[in-house]
Design a protein around this motif. Structure first.
Motif, short mmCIF file in Angstrom:
data_model
loop_
_atom_site.label_atom_id
_atom_site.label_comp_id
_atom_site.label_asym_id
_atom_site.label_seq_id
_atom_site.Cartn_x
_atom_site.Cartn_y
_atom_site.Cartn_z
N GLY A 62 -1.78 10.63 0.07
CA GLY A 62 -1.54 11.77 -0.81
C GLY A 62 -0.12 11.88 -1.31
O GLY A 62 0.16 12.65 -2.24
N THR A 63 0.82 11.11 -0.73
CA THR A 63 2.21 11.16 -1.17
C THR A 63 2.37 10.50 -2.53
O THR A 63 1.82 9.43 -2.78
N VAL A 64 3.12 11.17 -3.42
CA VAL A 64 3.46 10.58 -4.71
C VAL A 64 4.80 9.89 -4.56
O VAL A 64 5.77 10.47 -4.09
N ILE A 65 4.85 8.61 -4.96
CA ILE A 65 6.04 7.80 -4.74
C ILE A 65 6.32 6.95 -5.98
O ILE A 65 5.38 6.44 -6.60
N PRO A 66 7.59 6.80 -6.37
CA PRO A 66 7.89 5.89 -7.49
C PRO A 66 7.76 4.44 -7.03
O PRO A 66 8.18 4.09 -5.93
N MET A 67 7.15 3.64 -7.86
CA MET A 67 6.95 2.22 -7.53
C MET A 67 7.98 1.40 -8.32
O MET A 67 8.11 1.56 -9.53
N PRO A 68 8.73 0.53 -7.66
CA PRO A 68 9.68 -0.31 -8.39
C PRO A 68 8.95 -1.39 -9.18
O PRO A 68 7.71 -1.52 -9.09
N ASP A 69 9.68 -2.15 -9.94
CA ASP A 69 9.10 -3.28 -10.66
C ASP A 69 8.88 -4.41 -9.67
O ASP A 69 9.82 -5.07 -9.23
N ILE A 70 7.63 -4.62 -9.29
CA ILE A 70 7.32 -5.64 -8.29
C ILE A 70 6.85 -6.94 -8.93
O ILE A 70 6.40 -7.86 -8.23
N LYS A 71 6.95 -7.03 -10.25
CA LYS A 71 6.49 -8.22 -10.95
C LYS A 71 7.37 -9.42 -10.62
O LYS A 71 8.59 -9.32 -10.57
N GLY A 122 0.87 -0.43 -11.25
CA GLY A 122 1.68 0.67 -10.73
C GLY A 122 3.17 0.44 -10.82
O GLY A 122 3.96 1.35 -10.54
N SER A 123 3.58 -0.79 -11.20
CA SER A 123 5.01 -1.11 -11.29
C SER A 123 5.72 -0.16 -12.25
O SER A 123 5.19 0.17 -13.31
N LYS A 124 6.91 0.27 -11.86
CA LYS A 124 7.80 1.09 -12.70
C LYS A 124 7.16 2.42 -13.10
O LYS A 124 7.44 2.95 -14.16
N GLN A 125 6.30 2.94 -12.24
CA GLN A 125 5.71 4.25 -12.50
C GLN A 125 5.38 4.93 -11.17
O GLN A 125 5.47 4.31 -10.11
N LYS A 126 5.05 6.17 -11.22
CA LYS A 126 4.69 6.89 -10.01
C LYS A 126 3.24 6.61 -9.64
O LYS A 126 2.37 6.56 -10.51
N VAL A 127 3.01 6.45 -8.35
CA VAL A 127 1.66 6.20 -7.83
C VAL A 127 1.41 7.15 -6.67
O VAL A 127 2.33 7.76 -6.12
#
Length: 627
Positions: A421-430, A521-526
């Motif tokens: 349930g936690t909202v977390i920013p995702m880095p660019d994992i590409k 999900g990269s570079k966005q909140k998930v």
């Protein structure tokens, strides 16, 4: 005939765990269509022999997919060439067949191109004798080498002795991966006309440009670099050697050059040397960059009535270092202005050696300049300092409130974030590395790999002196030979078998290999979905393997003590549907980390006081003991 066939079947079953069915070989972990003597088939057998985990077989396909694509014959042929130290004679064939990262060999061409040309959506070309002695007209390079992976272009004797000839490079090498451009004798002795580089090498992962004898002896030909290497990452940078030398009234403009770039270096050697009435402008150069490095040698030396302006240079950058050696030395009536120079996010350093020495009638001014500067043997007269040693704006280390933009949101996070349930920013994992494959052990065991053998490695992979490939090789080998940090066990591996050996030597043979499922999900909140702690969420040992840039696929594998490993579903912020399955590792002991580590700047703490977590990026791997 039956007895020899039975003997052959027995031999193959014992050696490879394969049998004949309908005249074809099957078993050993590969299909009936596959040759059991290929590197891939060999890796499958090695995995089955070394890994002792029921679950691990479900996870092996990720590693198996990175096996060498060489067929059995090519594998044996290239292994023999490697043993004979003759692989360099077949390098293009080897790189193609083995799926390696190699630069193409571009040799000079004697072909003449005198008419105007327009290149659109073009890639990988050797341009020699283009636009030479042209009168008027224009050459246009638009959307050239865009979105490429490995881009190598060579411009030799381009637009030489031309009069009023325009050259335009627009969206050139944009969003590509590893780019190397060479401009030799470009615009030399040209009269009038313009050279324009706009949106050049923006968003490139490893950019390198070399301008040699560029606009030398030119008369009134202007050059402009706008939005050049914007948001680029970690390249050798740009090299300007003998640029505008002996030129007359040559204006050069660098605007938004290297803005928001990460670890980019530029070198200006003999730039504008012996020029007359040169006019150079550096505006917003290196702004918002991360550790930009610029080196000016013999810049404007012996010039006459030159005017140089540095405005908002390296503004809001993180650290950064600039070196000015023999700048404007023995020049006449030169004017140099430094406005808002080096007002970096974290203080960098500047070194001025022999600056303005021997010059006459010059005027050099520094306004709002950085505090970390060294002036050695510079002109005592004609140099003015206004608001010098003004403190630059820097981050407050440890409070987590002021954070440099280069610490990407979500790159580091606390263990408490890994809750459903936690909202977390995702880095660019590409994965931003060139696509490559492992080499089979039969080949890699015969290739040199040490700093003492760099010359031999460079020769094999055709890495010329001061080339991008030379630096890539040197950086990788040096990092692999670096002493491990406190508690770290490390090894660089270029074959999947070597990776298996390292992982099992640390964790035992009952292991599971995991990686993040994709880049969604990269570079966005998930939203964090279901979370599972590996080994029951206990503090355990693990091996993480991260890619290194090298001609063949190579991983830097290491194990550090006291970690927790998690796997978590990642959900779309709006729909809450599953979009990814991520692997995260949490370092529970950070006491040996440096106080300026990005994790502490991001999270606001100090070494040893908090745990630090991060995701496993695309194509990186984590090995853990099987539950």
């Amino acid at each position: 005939m039956l007895k020899p066939l039975l003997l052959l079947q027995s031999f193959l079953f014992c050696l490879f765990n394969v049998v004949f069915v309908g005249g074809r070989l099957i078993g050993g972990g590969f299909s009936a269509e596959e040759n059991p003597f290929t590197p891939k088939a060999s890796l499958v057998r090695y995995w089955n022999k070394e890994i002792r985990s029921d679950k691990s077989s479900l996870r092996s396909e990720f590693l198996i997919s990175k096996a060498s694509p060489l067929n059995a014959v090519d594998s044996a042929t290239f292994a023999k060439l490697a043993a004979q130290n003759s692989l360099l004679t077949r390098l293009p064939d080897f790189c193609s067949a083995a799926n390696l990262f190699c630069f193409p060999d571009l040799s000079p061409s004697l072909e003449q191109h005198n008419s105007d040309v327009k290149f659109s959506v073009y890639d990988q070309k050797n341009f020699t004798n283009y636009g030479n002695a042209a009168a008027g007209g224009a050459d246009s390079f638009k959307t050239y080498s865009k979105d490429g992976n490995v881009v190598t272009d060579s411009f030799r004797r381009y637009s030489r002795n031309a009069a009023g000839h325009d050259d335009k490079f627009t969206v050139y090498g944009d969003s590509s991966n590893v780019v190397e451009e060479g401009f030799n004798s470009y615009g030399t002795f040209g009269t009038g006309g313009t050279g324009e580089f706009t949106n050049y090498q923006n968003g490139v992962n490893n950019p390198t440009s070399r301008f040699t004898a560029y606009s030398d002896g030119g008369n009134g030909k202007s050059q402009s670099f706008k939005t050049y290497t914007h948001e680029a990452n970690a390249g050798n940078g740009q090299s300007f050697t003998s640029y505008g030398k002996n030129g007359n009234g040559v204006p050069n403009e660098f605007a938004s050059y290297g803005v928001s770039a990460n670890v980019i270096g530029s070198g200006f050697s003999n730039y504008g040397e012996k020029g007359n009435a040169a006019n150079d402008s550096f505006t917003s150069y290196g702004d918002d960059g991360n550790v930009p490095q610029n080196n000016f040698k013999n810049y404007g030396a012996s010039g006459n009535a030159a005017s140089d302006t540095f405005a908002s240079y390296r503004d809001k950058a993180n650290v950064g270092d600039d070196s000015f050696s023999s700048y404007a030395k023995e020049s006449n009536a030169g004017t140099v202005k430094f406005n808002n120079y080096g007002q970096s996010f974290n203080p960098g350093s500047e070194t001025f050696t022999g600056y303005g020495k021997g010059a006459e009638g010059h005027k050099i001014s520094f306004k709002t300049y950085t505090p970390n500067s060294t002036f050695k043997d510079y002109a005592k007269n004609g140099v003015g300092f206004a608001k010098y040693n003004v403190s630059s704006t820097s981050a407050t280390l440890g409070d987590g409130k002021t954070v440099n933009k280069w610490i990407e949101p979500g790159k580091f996070f606390r263990e408490s974030s890994l809750k459903e349930g936690t909202v977390i920013p995702m880095p660019d994992i590409k994965d931003k590395m060139p696509e490559r494959s492992f080499l089979p052990r039969s080949i890699i065991s015969k290739l040199p790999f040490s700093t003492s053998k760099l010359a031999e490695i460079n020769r094999i992979f055709h890495a010329g002196e001061n080339s991008t490939m030379e630096k890539i090789i040197s950086d990788a080998v040096t990092e692999c030979e670096r002493s491990p940090s406190v508690g770290e066990t490390k090894r660089c591996v270029g074959s999947a078998e070597d990776m298996i050996d390292f992982a099992t030597s640390v964790l035992g043979r009952s292991v599971v290999l995991r990686t993040t499922e994709n880049v969604a999900g990269s570079k966005q909140k998930v939203v964090i979905g279901k979370v599972n702690g590996i080994n029951g969420g206990r503090v355990t040992k693990a091996v993480s393997c991260h890619q290194s840039l090298y001609p063949y696929l190579m991983y830097y594998c290491h194990s550090v003590p006291k970690v927790r490993v998690y796997e978590a579903d990642l959900l779309d912020l709006k729909s809450k549907t599953k979009i990814n399955h991520g692997i995260a590792i949490c370092h529970m002991d950070t006491s040996s980390w440096g106080p300026k580590h990005g994790a502490f700047l991001s999270l606001g703490s100090k070494p040893g006081l908090i745990e630090v977590c991060h995701w496993i990026f695309e194509n990186d791997m984590n090995w853990a003991i099987a539950d």
